[in-house]
Design a protein around this motif. Structure first.
Motif, mmCIF file in Angstrom:
data_model
loop_
_atom_site.group_PDB
_atom_site.id
_atom_site.type_symbol
_atom_site.label_atom_id
_atom_site.label_comp_id
_atom_site.label_asym_id
_atom_site.label_seq_id
_atom_site.Cartn_x
_atom_site.Cartn_y
_atom_site.Cartn_z
ATOM 1 N N SER A 124 0.819 -1.217 0.000
ATOM 2 C CA SER A 124 0.000 0.000 0.000
ATOM 3 C C SER A 124 0.853 1.267 0.000
ATOM 4 C CB SER A 124 -0.884 0.033 1.246
ATOM 5 O OG SER A 124 -1.699 -1.102 1.299
ATOM 6 N N PHE A 125 2.032 1.182 0.607
ATOM 7 C CA PHE A 125 2.811 2.412 0.828
ATOM 8 C C PHE A 125 4.280 2.331 0.424
ATOM 9 C CE2 PHE A 125 -0.738 2.967 3.748
ATOM 10 C CZ PHE A 125 -1.075 4.288 3.508
ATOM 11 N N LEU A 126 4.853 1.115 0.408
ATOM 12 C CA LEU A 126 6.309 1.004 0.302
ATOM 13 C C LEU A 126 6.797 0.993 -1.149
ATOM 14 C CD1 LEU A 126 6.667 -1.974 2.818
ATOM 15 C CD2 LEU A 126 7.295 0.412 3.277
ATOM 16 N N PRO A 127 7.585 1.968 -1.564
ATOM 17 C CA PRO A 127 8.179 1.895 -2.902
ATOM 18 C C PRO A 127 9.090 0.670 -3.005
ATOM 19 C CG PRO A 127 8.430 4.097 -1.948
ATOM 20 C CD PRO A 127 7.943 3.202 -0.842
ATOM 21 N N HIS A 145 -0.090 -1.835 -7.218
ATOM 22 C CA HIS A 145 -0.962 -1.610 -6.056
ATOM 23 C C HIS A 145 -2.424 -1.572 -6.490
ATOM 24 C CE1 HIS A 145 -3.138 1.239 -3.298
ATOM 25 N NE2 HIS A 145 -2.826 0.244 -2.501
ATOM 26 N N PRO A 146 -3.241 -2.468 -5.893
ATOM 27 C CA PRO A 146 -4.678 -2.451 -6.218
ATOM 28 C C PRO A 146 -5.456 -1.632 -5.202
ATOM 29 C CG PRO A 146 -4.205 -4.367 -4.878
ATOM 30 C CD PRO A 146 -2.918 -3.565 -4.934
ATOM 31 N N GLY A 147 -6.690 -1.305 -5.534
ATOM 32 C CA GLY A 147 -7.637 -0.862 -4.512
ATOM 33 C C GLY A 147 -8.238 -2.124 -3.901
ATOM 34 N N ASN A 148 -8.982 -1.993 -2.851
ATOM 35 C CA ASN A 148 -9.569 -3.171 -2.208
ATOM 36 C C ASN A 148 -11.097 -3.110 -2.291
ATOM 37 O OD1 ASN A 148 -10.007 -5.449 -0.659
ATOM 38 N ND2 ASN A 148 -9.540 -4.472 1.280
ATOM 39 N N PRO A 149 -11.753 -4.071 -2.952
ATOM 40 C CA PRO A 149 -11.188 -5.250 -3.609
ATOM 41 C C PRO A 149 -10.951 -4.992 -5.107
ATOM 42 C CG PRO A 149 -13.574 -5.483 -3.458
ATOM 43 C CD PRO A 149 -13.239 -4.128 -2.898
ATOM 44 N N PRO A 150 -9.853 -5.511 -5.629
ATOM 45 C CA PRO A 150 -9.515 -5.234 -7.033
ATOM 46 C C PRO A 150 -10.500 -5.797 -8.052
ATOM 47 C CG PRO A 150 -7.949 -6.788 -6.054
ATOM 48 C CD PRO A 150 -8.802 -6.278 -4.933
ATOM 49 N N TYR A 151 -11.291 -6.832 -7.670
ATOM 50 C CA TYR A 151 -12.263 -7.357 -8.634
ATOM 51 C C TYR A 151 -13.452 -6.401 -8.794
ATOM 52 C CZ TYR A 151 -13.907 -9.220 -4.153
ATOM 53 O OH TYR A 151 -14.274 -9.341 -2.839
ATOM 54 N N VAL A 179 -6.495 -8.454 -17.881
ATOM 55 C CA VAL A 179 -7.415 -8.889 -16.814
ATOM 56 C C VAL A 179 -8.411 -7.776 -16.449
ATOM 57 C CG1 VAL A 179 -5.898 -10.684 -15.885
ATOM 58 C CG2 VAL A 179 -5.743 -8.373 -14.948
ATOM 59 N N GLN A 180 -8.565 -6.845 -17.371
ATOM 60 C CA GLN A 180 -9.560 -5.769 -17.252
ATOM 61 C C GLN A 180 -9.357 -4.861 -16.043
ATOM 62 O OE1 GLN A 180 -13.225 -8.072 -17.748
ATOM 63 N NE2 GLN A 180 -13.221 -7.505 -19.917
ATOM 64 N N MET A 181 -8.074 -4.616 -15.724
ATOM 65 C CA MET A 181 -7.754 -3.592 -14.727
ATOM 66 C C MET A 181 -7.236 -2.377 -15.506
ATOM 67 S SD MET A 181 -8.255 -5.118 -11.765
ATOM 68 C CE MET A 181 -7.416 -4.194 -10.487
ATOM 69 N N PHE A 195 -3.289 6.566 -4.999
ATOM 70 C CA PHE A 195 -4.526 6.147 -4.320
ATOM 71 C C PHE A 195 -4.467 6.512 -2.825
ATOM 72 C CE2 PHE A 195 -7.418 3.237 -2.305
ATOM 73 C CZ PHE A 195 -8.341 2.797 -3.241
ATOM 74 N N ASN A 196 -3.412 6.067 -2.159
ATOM 75 C CA ASN A 196 -3.369 6.277 -0.708
ATOM 76 C C ASN A 196 -2.951 7.686 -0.316
ATOM 77 O OD1 ASN A 196 -4.475 4.004 0.449
ATOM 78 N ND2 ASN A 196 -2.637 2.805 0.027
ATOM 79 N N ARG A 197 -2.303 8.408 -1.209
ATOM 80 C CA ARG A 197 -2.021 9.818 -0.894
ATOM 81 C C ARG A 197 -3.332 10.613 -0.936
ATOM 82 N NH1 ARG A 197 3.687 10.855 -1.006
ATOM 83 N NH2 ARG A 197 3.348 13.089 -0.870
ATOM 84 N N LEU A 198 -4.188 10.295 -1.934
ATOM 85 C CA LEU A 198 -5.485 10.984 -2.004
ATOM 86 C C LEU A 198 -6.347 10.604 -0.802
ATOM 87 C CD1 LEU A 198 -6.296 10.598 -5.813
ATOM 88 C CD2 LEU A 198 -5.754 12.717 -4.612
ATOM 89 N N GLN A 199 -6.397 9.284 -0.538
ATOM 90 C CA GLN A 199 -7.192 8.817 0.592
ATOM 91 C C GLN A 199 -6.654 9.412 1.900
ATOM 92 O OE1 GLN A 199 -9.429 4.904 1.277
ATOM 93 N NE2 GLN A 199 -7.301 4.374 1.625
ATOM 94 N N GLY A 200 -5.312 9.495 1.970
ATOM 95 C CA GLY A 200 -4.660 10.011 3.182
ATOM 96 C C GLY A 200 -5.001 11.473 3.434
ATOM 97 N N ALA A 201 -5.085 12.270 2.348
ATOM 98 C CA ALA A 201 -5.410 13.691 2.522
ATOM 99 C C ALA A 201 -6.781 13.826 3.188
ATOM 100 C CB ALA A 201 -5.396 14.399 1.167
#
Ligand SMILES: NC(=O)c1ccc[n+]([C@@H]2O[C@H](COP(=O)([O-])OP(=O)(O)OC[C@H]3O[C@@H](n4cnc5c(N)ncnc54)[C@H](O)[C@@H]3O)[C@@H](O)[C@H]2O)c1
Length: 319
Positions: A124-127, A145-151, A179-181, A195-201
């Protein structure tokens, strides 16, 4: 119809927790055999049932084309790392967010996998440069990195380290498309990716507002769920404010920018919406939506939200 791979290769997934099982659904529903390696007895016992339950639900909602009977045998749960790596075409690591564990695992995976096989972390966070710099084939290591859940959240952030080869990035991108992502390739590493920088803000501000005693936790969830989130499910944040202000996003920035800067300063951040930056964003918006079509798009937004409101009422039994 999704293609079904018949030959003797597979996607190897390490870690059968929430994300490992969810990735297995993504790959298997598109016809890829999946070998899922796990160390915890409880997860070894339950991962396959969880997978079957998820694919059944997706089928019930009409979100997958292939038959359950064809998808189910594509997943095997393995307790031997070599058996998920020797003929792998892609590895997706899904173990807990512990840098030292990922470091050890990537060193092993780098040795065990065939040449040219991408080794991707779901972190989620580690380069990748924080845990794969010293492995023997680091040019094959990267983050997907996927969102949860990626499906259901069909985006995948592809984050190359400075040492990741472009062919591995390209291969990963093609696999995600297959795989349609929607692959989103970042230009370089940043903690938490996008994703997590936006969510983190949003989370940082939500926690601060609760800490300031301004609003209840429930009301924050309500504002995001019933207002901001409702719009964001059909528009991104840039398009949202573009449509909120007559004259578009440039007008929005002129009117609201100074106040947003002040709000940022109250929290100790010094983000500035400079003229050049706003011009760049506004040019991208105008290329997508000329101002002559603004009213039409506002009506489209309203119709999209009306459709969602009705679907939600139905799902929640409020109709
Ligand atoms: N949960 C989320 O919302 C989410 C979203 C995107 C990315 N991620 C990332 O995905 C990764 C996995 O997260 P999760 O939520 O699925 O965690 P989880 O705890 O649900 O699952 C991790 C699994 O890995 C297993 N495991 C641990 N060490 C292992 C090893 N050496 N070999 C094989 N299996 C091992 C554990 O037994 C466990 O079943 C993390 O890096 C996380 O940050 C999580």
């Amino acid at each position: 119809m999704a293609k079904f791979i018949k030959h003797n290769c597979y996607v190897g997934i390490v870690g059968a927790g929430s994300i490992g099982v969810a990735w297995a659904v993504v790959f298997a529903t598109r016809g890829y055999p999946v070998r899922l390696y796990e160390v915890a007895t409880d997860r070894i016992l339950h991962a396959k049932d969880e997978f079957l339950s998820k694919i059944s639900e997706l089928k019930k909602f009409g979100l997958i084309e292939n038959d359950i009977d064809a998808i189910a045998p594509l997943l095997s749960i393995d307790t031997d790392l070599e058996s998920i790596t020797d003929k792998a075409i892609h590895i997706q690591e899904c173990i807990p967010e512990i840098k030292e564990d990922k470091k050890k695992l990537f060193a092993l995976l780098s040795e065990l996998t065939p040449p040219d096989v991408p080794i991707a972390s779901s972190t989620s966070f580690l380069p990748a440069s924080t845990f794969a710099s010293d492995v023997s084939h680091r040019e094959r290591c990267l983050v997907i990195h996927p969102g949860n859940p990626p499906y259901l959240l069909r985006i995948a952030e592809i984050v190359p380290a400075p040492f990741t080869s472009m062919s591995v990035v390209e291969k990963s991108k093609q696999l995600m498309i297959d795989v349609q992502m929607h692959p989103i390739v970042l230009s370089h590493e940043t903690t938490g990716f996008v994703f997590n920088r936006l969510q983190g803000a949003l989370l940082n501000e939500a926690y601060s507002l609760v800490d300031d005693g301004i609003v209840s936790i429930e009301d924050i969830d309500l504002i995001v769920r019933d207002a901001l989130g409702l719009r964001w499910s059909v528009l991104g944040p840039f398009e949202t404010v573009d449509l909120n202000t007559r004259g578009g996003i440039k007008q929005h920035a002129a009117r609201m920018g100074p106040t947003y800067e002040k709000i940022g300063a109250e929290r100790g951040t010094n983000t500035s919406w400079g003229v050049e930056l706003v011009d760049k964003v506004a040019a991208a918006r105008r290329a997508k939506l000329p101002l002559e079509k603004w009213e039409e798009r506002v009506s489209w937004r309203d119709r999209a939200m009306m459709t969602l409101i009705i679907a939600r009422r139905k799902f929640l039994g409020q109709d």
